[in-house]
Design an enzyme around this catalytic site. Sequence first.
Site, PDB file in Angstrom:
ATOM      1  N   ASP A  18      15.337  29.784 -26.988  1.00 54.67           N
ATOM      2  CA  ASP A  18      14.107  29.509 -26.237  1.00 54.67           C
ATOM      3  C   ASP A  18      14.383  28.819 -24.908  1.00 54.67           C
ATOM      4  O   ASP A  18      13.479  28.682 -24.081  1.00 54.67           O
ATOM      5  CB  ASP A  18      13.158  28.615 -27.063  1.00 54.67           C
ATOM      6  CG  ASP A  18      12.727  29.271 -28.363  1.00 54.67           C
ATOM      7  OD1 ASP A  18      12.469  30.483 -28.346  1.00 54.67           O
ATOM      8  OD2 ASP A  18      12.655  28.563 -29.390  1.00 54.67           O
TER       9      ASP A  18
ATOM     10  N   CYS B  51       0.843  -1.195   0.000  1.00 51.86           N
ATOM     11  CA  CYS B  51       0.000   0.000   0.000  1.00 51.86           C
ATOM     12  C   CYS B  51       0.875   1.241   0.000  1.00 51.86           C
ATOM     13  O   CYS B  51       2.108   1.161   0.048  1.00 51.86           O
ATOM     14  CB  CYS B  51      -0.951   0.011   1.192  1.00 51.86           C
ATOM     15  SG  CYS B  51      -0.127   0.219   2.784  1.00 51.86           S
TER      16      CYS B  51
ATOM     17  N   ASP C  86      11.911  25.573 -29.938  1.00 49.67           N
ATOM     18  CA  ASP C  86      12.829  24.571 -30.479  1.00 49.67           C
ATOM     19  C   ASP C  86      14.279  25.034 -30.528  1.00 49.67           C
ATOM     20  O   ASP C  86      15.174  24.249 -30.832  1.00 49.67           O
ATOM     21  CB  ASP C  86      12.407  24.180 -31.899  1.00 49.67           C
ATOM     22  CG  ASP C  86      12.724  25.276 -32.906  1.00 49.67           C
ATOM     23  OD1 ASP C  86      12.469  26.459 -32.596  1.00 49.67           O
ATOM     24  OD2 ASP C  86      13.244  24.962 -33.987  1.00 49.67           O
TER      25      ASP C  86
ATOM     26  N   ASP D 276       7.009  30.030 -29.835  1.00 50.43           N
ATOM     27  CA  ASP D 276       8.056  30.644 -30.643  1.00 50.43           C
ATOM     28  C   ASP D 276       7.585  30.574 -32.103  1.00 50.43           C
ATOM     29  O   ASP D 276       6.688  29.794 -32.434  1.00 50.43           O
ATOM     30  CB  ASP D 276       9.362  29.865 -30.446  1.00 50.43           C
ATOM     31  CG  ASP D 276      10.447  30.311 -31.403  1.00 50.43           C
ATOM     32  OD1 ASP D 276      10.682  31.525 -31.489  1.00 50.43           O
ATOM     33  OD2 ASP D 276      11.032  29.444 -32.072  1.00 50.43           O
TER      34      ASP D 276
ATOM     35  N   CYS E 104       3.639   1.817   2.496  1.00 55.52           N
ATOM     36  CA  CYS E 104       4.934   1.159   2.262  1.00 55.52           C
ATOM     37  C   CYS E 104       5.878   2.097   1.529  1.00 55.52           C
ATOM     38  O   CYS E 104       7.057   2.228   1.895  1.00 55.52           O
ATOM     39  CB  CYS E 104       4.734  -0.114   1.438  1.00 55.52           C
ATOM     40  SG  CYS E 104       3.758  -1.393   2.265  1.00 55.52           S
TER      41      CYS E 104
END
Length: 738
Positions: free
Chosen positions: A628, A13, A624, A427, A16
């Site tokens: 950025d 559970c 990309d 962008d 744990c």
Amino acid sequence: MRHLQVHITGMTCAACSVRIEKSLGKLEGVKSASVSLATSRASVEWDGGEGSDELIAERIRKLGYGADLLRENDGKSPETETKAYRNRFVASTLLSLPLFAAMAGHFLGPAGVPIPEFVYRPFVQMALASLLLLYAAYPFYLGAYHALKQRMPNMDVLIAMSTSVAFFYSQYRAFRPEEGHDHALHGHPALYFDSIAMILVSVTLGKWLESIAKGNAAKSLSALRELRADTVRLVRGRARSVIPIGELRPGERFEVVSSEWVPVDGTIVEGVAETEEAMLTGEAELVFKQPGERVYAGTRLISGRLIVESDQAGEQTKLSRMIAFVENAQHSKPRIERSVDRVAAVFVPAILALSAATFVGWLYAAGALTAIDHAMAVLLVACPCALGLATPISMLIGSSLALRSGIVVKEASKLEALSQANVFLFDKTGTLTRGQPAVADISAPVVSPMLLLRLAASLEQHSDHPLALSVVKEAQVRRLLSASASDVTEVPGRGIGGLVEGRRVLLGRAAWLEEQGVRLPASPPPTSSAGGHSDSVLHCAFDGSWMGSIRFRDPVREDALETLRALETDGELWMATGDRREAAEAIAASLAIPNVRAELHPEQKLELLRELRGQGKRVVMIGDGANDSPALAAADVGIALAGGNESALQAGDIVVVGNRLSRIRDGFRIARSTMRNVKQNLLLALLYNAVMIPLAVIGVLDPRIACVGMASSSLIVVGNSLRLSRLRPARPAKEAKR
């Protein structure tokens, strides 16, 4: 600082996982530890010395769990644990059959159904119950011992206490039958050995089915691991030798033939082939590969043969990084899961206290037998497992589903953040546009446009500039034969000149041509911007006279408009670019983006992002390029396109493979569905406990019904999570029409 993965067995559970995390956190040198109940793994960041990693596993074993360190190519599946639960379920069922027959006899005996007499004998039932406790219940008793030793009770404690109470009370009644007046059929006292059987059969069945479901949820990541090669065919001259993948070094060459998987990232130096890259890019189309192009581990040759030069060590591939990203996402915990873990940590102690209070209350109200009955029901019906599984199973399936859709999520918390986003900041160049300029218009009032293009391409074939490549490509598309050029001189960022067919040809920026003594027309020629915005112009001159110009456009991605229209219903659309304002506004107008900021430096993009976040908005940054990276790192969620700059991939929280912008829409949809599923699971778990525990306290639930409810509650939560796997990414409009 090293990152360790540990496979853990024996967790039952959420308490744990919390206990293991706390224990590892106290170990010197451990920076962070995250334990996933869904994947049965621990992810540990620590700065221990070389060879001391086993201390981490040993620490977990001292808590009563199984622990094995995982290496790079080690992908332990839950099959071992699944088989263990299956074996315990089968054994406990066989041992329980006589006890179930005795239980059924109380209801079916009066109706004339024959039940063997020996199953009613108290000492036969005691012997069977003892065998059940020694085999089927052993893991729960061991777990309870270690949990109590650490003063962090878990579900094992509830099971151990309820079965112990049932066994010792029934044993007492079997040896002292004269003290009980509530006799069942056949004159035997009321015993609870059959309750022990019901508890263990139900719990082991639930755990078996739960482990099967968790294994199914992790299949996507297992499929990725299976793509990793163990060996590679090394090429040295004409010799071929097979070596372990870890021994391959950058710069060494290896061979791949038809139907084989590419073992390592590299650049093709010899041969041509068709490759299937669906696992890495999500694209089903075959890709033609030739010398000079790159291939990646995890792609397969459909035809052909390649000699590839490795550019990375054997185990540092793009595929390995993807697997690491997904594993990290499945181990990391969103805020909602950490909140649930805190609840689970106090859940079991609260249930123990409530069970004791129930016993005391019913002891005075109805006697010891009834009090034990209802106290056991409280212990059995409470289910911390459902709470503990509510979030990690859904996050596991959600991240796996995203992976199948070409979206690599680095941290589960970012999936949660993406579902809450209300601003999408894009962008321009390379993100909304392809980032690959194409010829948009050729203006040649003095000579033929085809002649101007042919001579320009004859020059530009000596340059690697993106605009030069576009000119050469346009000439090839129009089937123009380039002439040979001599005395070629290129001025970076300005232009290129040379002799072509006896003419002095210059091609470059307006200012550079004017510096060369070329007079340009007073007004620029008309432009054509179909399919994109013409934001770059090269002028051409023959023998010192201006002859025309070539204009370029950066085409908008085919799926950009559809993606933006899908996202605008869920948040604001912004575009931030370092490009000129005119170019940015033209692209924004074509895509109906209402908010535009142009001519921004990287730090200004970062300022814009902070400005939006300062207004209480949750911002997703999509980019990309290296410029950025600061904004990607600072956003609530940074999404990097896999075809972009490496620094952007590292800064982004989510990586979109295959360079398809529409996958951002798919990722947002998956994130929303995943978090909705998490909330459904939590609601189911809370409702179950809120309804069933009070019923057990007031004496409505029989212990046998309670243990069935406890096992089924976890299965309901897991089953609801598995509904996520039916989610499919939306098809692009062009594909849907086919």
